[in-house]
Motif scaffolding. Structure first.
Motif, mmCIF file in Angstrom:
data_model
loop_
_atom_site.group_PDB
_atom_site.id
_atom_site.type_symbol
_atom_site.label_atom_id
_atom_site.label_comp_id
_atom_site.label_asym_id
_atom_site.label_seq_id
_atom_site.Cartn_x
_atom_site.Cartn_y
_atom_site.Cartn_z
ATOM 1 N N GLU A 499 0.954 -1.081 -0.042
ATOM 2 C CA GLU A 499 0.050 -0.027 -0.111
ATOM 3 C C GLU A 499 0.854 1.350 -0.025
ATOM 4 O O GLU A 499 1.783 1.322 0.741
ATOM 5 N N ASP A 500 0.528 2.167 -0.924
ATOM 6 C CA ASP A 500 1.288 3.605 -0.734
ATOM 7 C C ASP A 500 0.197 4.624 -0.537
ATOM 8 O O ASP A 500 -0.969 4.465 -0.695
ATOM 9 N N ASP A 501 0.732 5.733 -0.193
ATOM 10 C CA ASP A 501 -0.108 6.888 0.111
ATOM 11 C C ASP A 501 0.117 7.983 -0.890
ATOM 12 O O ASP A 501 -0.123 9.186 -0.768
ATOM 13 N N GLY A 502 -0.020 7.487 -2.175
ATOM 14 C CA GLY A 502 0.328 8.206 -3.365
ATOM 15 C C GLY A 502 -0.887 9.023 -3.952
ATOM 16 O O GLY A 502 -1.521 9.208 -3.306
ATOM 17 N N ALA A 503 -0.901 9.127 -5.344
ATOM 18 C CA ALA A 503 -1.613 9.751 -6.058
ATOM 19 C C ALA A 503 -2.898 8.982 -6.363
ATOM 20 O O ALA A 503 -3.963 9.338 -6.587
ATOM 21 N N GLY A 504 -2.730 7.389 -6.302
ATOM 22 C CA GLY A 504 -3.902 6.655 -6.551
ATOM 23 C C GLY A 504 -4.003 6.434 -8.274
ATOM 24 O O GLY A 504 -3.435 7.148 -8.930
ATOM 25 N N LEU A 505 -5.041 5.656 -8.480
ATOM 26 C CA LEU A 505 -5.286 5.492 -10.065
ATOM 27 C C LEU A 505 -6.477 6.234 -10.563
ATOM 28 O O LEU A 505 -7.535 6.223 -9.658
ATOM 29 N N ASP A 506 -6.319 6.888 -11.620
ATOM 30 C CA ASP A 506 -7.544 7.658 -12.031
ATOM 31 C C ASP A 506 -8.337 6.433 -13.105
ATOM 32 O O ASP A 506 -7.902 6.236 -14.198
ATOM 33 N N VAL A 507 -9.414 6.096 -12.606
ATOM 34 C CA VAL A 507 -10.331 5.131 -13.322
ATOM 35 C C VAL A 507 -10.674 5.659 -14.623
ATOM 36 O O VAL A 507 -11.125 5.220 -15.559
ATOM 37 N N LYS A 508 -10.988 6.937 -14.710
ATOM 38 C CA LYS A 508 -11.419 7.492 -15.972
ATOM 39 C C LYS A 508 -10.334 7.442 -17.129
ATOM 40 O O LYS A 508 -10.486 7.124 -18.160
ATOM 41 N N ARG A 509 -9.053 7.743 -16.527
ATOM 42 C CA ARG A 509 -8.019 7.703 -17.441
ATOM 43 C C ARG A 509 -7.790 6.200 -17.794
ATOM 44 O O ARG A 509 -7.244 5.865 -19.163
ATOM 45 N N ILE A 510 -7.886 5.272 -16.859
ATOM 46 C CA ILE A 510 -7.707 4.076 -17.250
ATOM 47 C C ILE A 510 -8.629 3.473 -18.299
ATOM 48 O O ILE A 510 -8.417 2.570 -19.263
#
Length: 737
Positions: A499-510
């Motif tokens: 687990e990271d506390d970063g930017a996360g994944l953009d589902v719209k972009r995916i």
């Protein structure tokens, strides 16, 4: 002889790998605490041991390089050089270069005396140049400092000698000044303080008695035994105490750190062997200790540890040794004792032999099941107790044999600390790796096969999971990012969370990238989880440009394939702006499992027992939900997708009879699914046999096993069945939305 040398070289290679890993861990610890003496000693010991062992095999490039690094570490340990961030970075590079030197020599084989490649030689020279330049910079910080006078009595640089003559010294022909003259032949007498010790009040002054004491500051390259030999003839008439300078103390510390296990004996004998203590000093201390025992000052039942402590106290009181040297001697003795205990407790076993043992245990499990079936068919009831006993012993042998291959996963996970450190520095990020659950055990064969997928996932998190410090500060996050790796057991599996506390994944972009590649159609409706799982599709990446590290999406299909090849699964959860969590679920072992045997149609199947939640009669389970085409059932208020194994594998009876169906509820991670079967046949120990290439595309099957009857039963892949159940549920929702 050649075979023995080959075995010795292999042992050397394995030892070097362990030493370099210890050195890497110590350097990582020094980044947090540069004053950590134990870590400093660990780096020194690694280089020192590799140098010594490499010399045995004549690997001179290794010896020369590690000797240079060892010399620098000697300066740092003595306090003459500081441990800086720059030096730590150079030492990391030296550690890696040593590893490459060993690899190059191993590849040469019998031609290990050939010259190394020019690139390798140039890298070594460059690293040694960096070490030298760093040393010059640190030593020339105050170039205008005036030189100290030659005979200035600096305590840290001279021997301190105390001579207390006995009353009869003059009567026995001793000349106190002769000792000073003889001592002067071995070095420079920096200073002498003469003390006159008057007789007690109740004792008259005797002109033939000696009341002198000397305190001498002495500078010399001679060792302690040589200096002590000056006063050899006065030992009976003189109390002699010789305290070494700091430079000699550093030498003693180095000698203690480099002693082999066979050289480590009692503390007193060790100190004598390295020249830190004279035999007479030890004899006096032991005599003093014996006197204390005789007067009950110390109980005879005291442990060796307590006796060593008291002996050390006496030596310090006598002025024979400094506390730092005594402390290092105790540590050396304790480390050697612990290592000897480990060597008596552990033995190295060839992995192939261990694998062969596991295979034999597997065959024993199958034979044991066959014996039980034969006894039951023959109706020999008085054999049941014996068969039960054999089953119990076989189960114990199986469990213990599998435990031999279980290793803590923490050792594998700790390797990624270096990956995070190097990658984050390269990208200009501040990232901390937190590992919990490192003592969780997993089959060694599984550990070896998950290293590459884990490496990819960790690099993904560092590369573009965690934002830059500037971006994190802009959105109100702590400047330092965190990657957390947690491992724990769950229902016969091991779960590893990254687990990271970063930017996360953009589902719209995916979704946009997936549509552009034709993986999904614009009219398709996908859940949040299904959209996230698109990153496991081959070639899908949300990055517009590739980096020299890795990108989340590039190669993720290989990660999924490698994990599923181990009968595992990978789950993904991400919140934009908050971070990403990847959960990997793996079986504890790949060889033998406890199974639950069921029948469906004409065939029999084995379900891993650890994944069976419950079994209920299908009619009593609940109402079948007709709007969803019968693939759902209401189980005590919970909507549960189910799969009929006869439909999935198309193996219905030719003539269908009315019979009672059973629902076996299985779970895998966060998913649950029901398996509808015809019969429940009970528990059994299952030896997993891989399927041939012909059956590689068979969905929902993890392998096969041979039953005691000689029949073949397929082992179900619950993770894939759970995904099939989820897909059935999703498609049913789409049709009825």
């Amino acid at each position: 002889m050649s075979l023995n040398m080959d075995a010795a070289r292999q042992a050397f290679i394995e030892e070097v790998a362990e030493l370099l890993q210890s050195m890497e861990d110590a350097l990582l610890a020094l980044e947090d605490n540069p004053a950590d003496n134990e870590s400093l000693n660990e780096v020194f010991r690694a280089m020192h041991t590799i140098k010594g062992t490499g010399g045995v095999f004549g690997y001179m490039p290794v010896v020369e390089f590690t000797h240079a690094v060892e010399s620098v570490m000697e300066e740092v340990r003595s306090g003459r050089e500081p441990m800086s961030e720059q030096l730590i970075c150079i030492l990391f590079a030296c550690r890696d270069h040593t590893s490459r030197l060993i690899e190059a020599i191993v590849e040469m084989g019998e031609d290990s005396g050939k010259p190394l490649s020019s690139d390798l030689i140039a890298t070594g020279h460059d690293l040694l140049k960096q070490l030298t330049q760093r040393t010059l910079q640190t030593t020339n910080i105050t170039p205008n400092t005036p030189e100290q006078p030659k005979y200035l009595p600096i305590v840290s640089d001279v021997w301190m000698i105390a001579l207390d003559f006995g009353r009869n010294a003059l009567r026995n022909g001793m000349d106190p000044l002769s000792f000073l003259r003889y001592l002067g032949s071995l070095g420079d007498i920096v200073d002498v303080v003469t003390l006159s010790v008057p007789p007690p009040l109740n004792e008259e002054f005797d002109p033939e008695s000696c009341y002198l004491s000397f305190r001498i500051a002495f500078r010399s390259d001679a060792d302690k035994p040589t200096i002590a030999a000056v006063f050899e003839f006065a030992e009976d008439d003189c109390d002699i105490r010789i305290l070494p300078p700091d430079s000699a103390q550093d030498t003693y510390l180095d000698l203690l750190a480099s002693l082999s296990d066979t050289q480590v004996t009692r503390i007193g004998e060790m100190l004598v062997s390295i020249g830190a203590l004279t035999p007479n000093e030890l004899a006096r201390a032991l005599a003093h200790q014996a006197d204390e025992r005789n007067t009950d000052a110390i109980s005879e039942t005291h442990s060796e540890h307590t006796a060593n402590q008291r002996l050390g106290d006496i030596l310090i009181q006598q002025g024979s040794i400094k506390p730092a040297v005594l402390e290092q001697a105790a540590k050396t003795q304790e480390a050697a004792r612990a290592k000897r205990q480990d060597e008596t407790r552990f033995i190295r076993v060839d992995a192939e032999r261990l694998g062969h043992l596991i295979n034999l245990v597997g065959e024993l499990v199958t034979s044991s099941a066959a014996i039980r079936i034969m006894v039951e068919r023959a109706g020999v009831e008085n054999m049941n107790e014996v068969v039960d006993s054999v089953d119990y012993l076989v189960a114990e042998i199986r469990d213990n044999a599998l435990q031999l291959r279980m290793v803590p996963i923490g050792e594998s996970l700790s390797r990624f600390r270096r990956v995070v450190r190097d990658t984050s520095k390269e990208l200009g990020k501040n990232i901390e790796l937190v590992i919990t659950g490192g003592d969780t055990e997993l089959d060694k064969t599984v550990v070896e096969k998950i290293t590459d997928p884990f490496m990819h996932l960790i690099r993904n998190a560092v590369d573009h999971g965690i934002e830059s410090p500037e971006e994190r500060a802009r959105v109100g996050k702590p400047v330092n990012g965190t990657i957390t790796v947690n491992a724990y057991h769950d229902s016969g599996h091991i779960v590893i969370e990254i687990e990271d506390d970063g930017a996360g994944l953009d589902v719209k972009r995916i979704r946009a990238k997936a549509e552009a590649k034709g993986l999904v159609k614009p009219e398709d409706t996908l859940s949040h989880e299904e959209t996230l799982r698109l990153i496991f599709a081959p070639g899908l990446s949300t990055k517009d440009s590739a980096t020299n590290l890795s990108g989340r999406g590039v190669g993720m299909d290989v990660v999924r394939q490698n994990i599923e090849a181990l009968r595992g699964s990978v789950e993904l959860d991400s919140v934009l702006g908050q971070g990403t969590k990847i959960t990997i679920i793996l079986p504890l072992t790949l060889a033998i499992i406890d199974g639950f045997l069921v029948g469906a149609g004409r065939d029999q199947y084995v379900i891993p027992l650890s994944q069976v939640a419950e079994c209920v009669e299908m009619k009593a389970a609940g109402e079948m939900l007709k709007p969803h085409n019968g693939h759902y059932i209401n189980l005590r208020g919970e909507v549960l997708p189910f799969i009929r194994l006869t439909e999935l594998f198309n193996n219905q009876h030719t003539v269908r009879h009315e019979h009672r169906e059973s629902l076996v509820v299985v779970r895998f991670g966060h998913h649950k699914v029901g398996l509808v079967v015809d019969t429940l046949l009970g528990e059994l120990q299952t030896v997993i046999k891989p399927l041939g290439k012909l059956f590689e595309e068979l969905r929902g099957i993890a392998g096969a096993t041979i039953l005691g009857t000689g029949d073949i039963a397929l082992i179900l892949d619950v993770s894939e069945l759970a995904m099939i159940g989820q897909m059935k549920r999703h498609h049913s929702d789409l049709r009825h939305s």
